[in-house]
Design a protein around this motif. Structure first.
Motif, PDB file in Angstrom:
ATOM      1  N   ALA A  45     -38.566  -5.772 -22.498  1.00 35.97           N
ATOM      2  CA  ALA A  45     -39.853  -5.944 -22.976  1.00 35.97           C
ATOM      3  C   ALA A  45     -40.281  -7.260 -22.162  1.00 35.97           C
ATOM      4  N   GLN A  46     -39.504  -8.281 -22.102  1.00 38.20           N
ATOM      5  CA  GLN A  46     -39.704  -9.450 -21.099  1.00 38.20           C
ATOM      6  C   GLN A  46     -39.789  -9.065 -19.730  1.00 38.20           C
ATOM      7  N   CYS A  47     -39.030  -8.239 -19.346  1.00 33.53           N
ATOM      8  CA  CYS A  47     -38.970  -8.079 -17.954  1.00 33.53           C
ATOM      9  C   CYS A  47     -40.510  -7.468 -17.481  1.00 33.53           C
ATOM     10  N   GLU A  48     -40.707  -6.633 -18.611  1.00 32.76           N
ATOM     11  CA  GLU A  48     -41.917  -5.700 -18.083  1.00 32.76           C
ATOM     12  C   GLU A  48     -43.424  -6.730 -18.024  1.00 32.76           C
ATOM     13  N   SER A  49     -42.971  -7.586 -19.224  1.00 38.34           N
ATOM     14  CA  SER A  49     -44.310  -8.566 -19.370  1.00 38.34           C
ATOM     15  C   SER A  49     -44.409  -9.587 -17.934  1.00 38.34           C
ATOM     16  N   VAL A  50     -43.167  -9.997 -17.596  1.00 36.72           N
ATOM     17  CA  VAL A  50     -43.223 -10.849 -16.396  1.00 36.72           C
ATOM     18  C   VAL A  50     -43.501 -10.122 -15.183  1.00 36.72           C
ATOM     19  N   LEU A  51     -43.238  -8.769 -15.010  1.00 36.75           N
ATOM     20  CA  LEU A  51     -43.796  -8.001 -13.943  1.00 36.75           C
ATOM     21  C   LEU A  51     -45.402  -7.902 -13.996  1.00 36.75           C
ATOM     22  N   SER A  52     -45.754  -7.681 -15.107  1.00 35.80           N
ATOM     23  CA  SER A  52     -47.250  -7.566 -15.257  1.00 35.80           C
ATOM     24  C   SER A  52     -47.998  -8.495 -14.899  1.00 35.80           C
ATOM     25  N   ARG A  53     -47.384  -9.980 -15.414  1.00 41.77           N
ATOM     26  CA  ARG A  53     -48.196 -11.241 -15.096  1.00 41.77           C
ATOM     27  C   ARG A  53     -48.006 -11.572 -13.376  1.00 41.77           C
ATOM     28  N   ILE A  54     -46.770 -11.085 -12.755  1.00 40.05           N
ATOM     29  CA  ILE A  54     -46.790 -11.632 -11.515  1.00 40.05           C
ATOM     30  C   ILE A  54     -47.688 -10.283 -10.657  1.00 40.05           C
ATOM     31  N   GLU A  55     -47.795  -9.263 -11.226  1.00 40.63           N
ATOM     32  CA  GLU A  55     -48.806  -8.243 -10.219  1.00 40.63           C
ATOM     33  C   GLU A  55     -50.146  -8.799 -10.608  1.00 40.63           C
ATOM     34  N   ALA A  56     -50.577  -9.552 -11.554  1.00 40.30           N
ATOM     35  CA  ALA A  56     -51.899  -9.714 -11.584  1.00 40.30           C
ATOM     36  C   ALA A  56     -52.162 -11.044 -10.811  1.00 40.30           C
ATOM     37  N   ALA A  76     -31.200 -15.606 -18.627  1.00 41.42           N
ATOM     38  CA  ALA A  76     -30.417 -16.421 -19.618  1.00 41.42           C
ATOM     39  C   ALA A  76     -28.792 -16.091 -19.705  1.00 41.42           C
ATOM     40  N   ASP A  77     -28.878 -14.673 -19.721  1.00 39.71           N
ATOM     41  CA  ASP A  77     -27.479 -14.066 -19.543  1.00 39.71           C
ATOM     42  C   ASP A  77     -27.476 -12.913 -18.482  1.00 39.71           C
ATOM     43  N   LEU A  78     -26.622 -13.156 -17.446  1.00 44.44           N
ATOM     44  CA  LEU A  78     -26.736 -12.165 -16.484  1.00 44.44           C
ATOM     45  C   LEU A  78     -25.981 -10.995 -16.827  1.00 44.44           C
ATOM     46  N   ARG A  79     -25.587 -10.782 -17.802  1.00 45.93           N
ATOM     47  CA  ARG A  79     -24.995  -9.591 -18.399  1.00 45.93           C
ATOM     48  C   ARG A  79     -26.242  -8.709 -18.707  1.00 45.93           C
ATOM     49  N   GLU A  80     -27.269  -8.953 -18.954  1.00 43.50           N
ATOM     50  CA  GLU A  80     -28.580  -8.434 -19.277  1.00 43.50           C
ATOM     51  C   GLU A  80     -29.339  -7.887 -18.144  1.00 43.50           C
ATOM     52  N   PHE A  81     -28.718  -8.317 -16.969  1.00 43.59           N
ATOM     53  CA  PHE A  81     -29.960  -7.996 -15.749  1.00 43.59           C
ATOM     54  C   PHE A  81     -29.726  -6.508 -15.501  1.00 43.59           C
ATOM     55  N   ASP A  82     -28.432  -5.869 -15.556  1.00 45.76           N
ATOM     56  CA  ASP A  82     -28.443  -4.362 -15.063  1.00 45.76           C
ATOM     57  C   ASP A  82     -29.415  -3.405 -15.781  1.00 45.76           C
ATOM     58  N   VAL A  83     -29.777  -3.830 -17.269  1.00 41.15           N
ATOM     59  CA  VAL A  83     -30.774  -2.734 -17.772  1.00 41.15           C
ATOM     60  C   VAL A  83     -32.223  -3.079 -17.051  1.00 41.15           C
ATOM     61  N   CYS A  84     -32.563  -4.114 -16.189  1.00 42.26           N
ATOM     62  CA  CYS A  84     -33.809  -4.513 -15.672  1.00 42.26           C
ATOM     63  C   CYS A  84     -33.910  -3.604 -14.270  1.00 42.26           C
ATOM     64  N   VAL A 102     -29.596 -15.559 -10.673  1.00 42.96           N
ATOM     65  CA  VAL A 102     -28.805 -16.680 -11.243  1.00 42.96           C
ATOM     66  C   VAL A 102     -28.966 -17.010 -12.792  1.00 42.96           C
ATOM     67  N   GLU A 103     -27.723 -17.146 -13.204  1.00 46.17           N
ATOM     68  CA  GLU A 103     -27.998 -17.438 -14.791  1.00 46.17           C
ATOM     69  C   GLU A 103     -28.134 -18.696 -14.917  1.00 46.17           C
ATOM     70  N   ALA A 104     -29.003 -19.150 -16.150  1.00 48.49           N
ATOM     71  CA  ALA A 104     -29.689 -20.357 -15.908  1.00 48.49           C
ATOM     72  C   ALA A 104     -30.375 -20.509 -17.303  1.00 48.49           C
ATOM     73  N   LYS A 105     -30.256 -21.814 -18.027  1.00 51.56           N
ATOM     74  CA  LYS A 105     -31.068 -22.196 -19.165  1.00 51.56           C
ATOM     75  C   LYS A 105     -32.424 -22.073 -18.997  1.00 51.56           C
ATOM     76  N   ASP A 111     -36.706 -17.219 -23.993  1.00 49.38           N
ATOM     77  CA  ASP A 111     -37.031 -16.559 -22.660  1.00 49.38           C
ATOM     78  C   ASP A 111     -35.667 -16.039 -22.521  1.00 49.38           C
ATOM     79  N   ARG A 112     -35.569 -14.653 -21.971  1.00 53.63           N
ATOM     80  CA  ARG A 112     -34.339 -14.199 -21.397  1.00 53.63           C
ATOM     81  C   ARG A 112     -34.342 -13.919 -19.600  1.00 53.63           C
ATOM     82  N   ILE A 113     -35.645 -13.777 -19.217  1.00 53.28           N
ATOM     83  CA  ILE A 113     -35.665 -13.717 -17.837  1.00 53.28           C
ATOM     84  C   ILE A 113     -37.010 -14.616 -17.198  1.00 53.28           C
TER      85      ILE A 113
END
Length: 123
Positions: A45-56, A76-84, A102-105, A111-113
Motif C-alpha cells: 500500500a505504501q509503494c502504491e501511494s509513493v508511485l502515485s505521488r511520484i507520477e503526479a 526500512a527492511d530490505l526483506r520487504e522489497f521483493d513484494v514490490c 538500500v536499507e535505511a532508517k 514509513d516502509r519505503i
C-alpha cells in the motif's frame, strides 16, 4: 538553463528546506518520497501511494515514468522489497531506469519505503 522548483506543500519541505521536485533544463529531480499521510499500512500500500505521488510530481514537470533514468529505493527492511517488484516493473514498463536499493532508517517510523527518481525529458 532554466530551473523550476515545485512544492507539494508537505510539512517536511518547509521544515527541512527542500522542494518535492526541481526541473533543471531537461532533467527532473524528484526528492525522496514516502506514502501520503495518513500512512497506509503495509509495504504494498505504501509503494502504491509513493508511485502515485511520484507520477503526479513527474507530470507537473512534463515527464512520466518513461522518462525516469535513475531510481533509488530506501526501505526500512530490505526483506520487504521483493513484494514490490511487480508493481515497480509495471510502473517503469519498457523503460527501466538504473536503480539502487538500500536499507535505511526512514524519517518516520511508520514509513516502509521511500523512492527518489531522476528523469530526463530531452531528445
Amino acid at each position: 538553463m532554466p530551473i523550476t522548483r515545485f512544492s507539494s506543500g508537505g510539512p517536511f519541505e518547509e521544515k527541512v528546506g527542500y522542494c518535492r521536485e526541481v526541473r533543471a533544463g531537461d532533467t527532473v529531480f524528484v526528492a525522496g518520497t514516502c506514502a501520503q499521510e495518513p500512512t497506509p499500512e503495509g509495504i504494498l500500500a505504501q509503494c502504491e501511494s509513493v508511485l502515485s505521488r511520484i507520477e503526479a510530481a513527474l507530470a507537473q514537470a512534463g515527464a512520466g515514468f518513461e522518462h525516469v533514468v535513475r531510481v533509488n529505493y530506501y526501505l526500512a527492511d530490505l526483506r520487504e522489497f521483493d513484494v514490490c517488484w511487480p508493481m515497480l516493473a509495471e510502473a517503469f514498463g519498457a523503460h527501466p531506469p538504473a536503480g539502487t536499493a538500500v536499507e535505511a532508517k526512514l524519517i518516520a517510523p511508520e514509513d516502509r519505503i521511500e523512492i527518489e527518481v531522476t528523469a530526463y525529458i530531452g531528445d
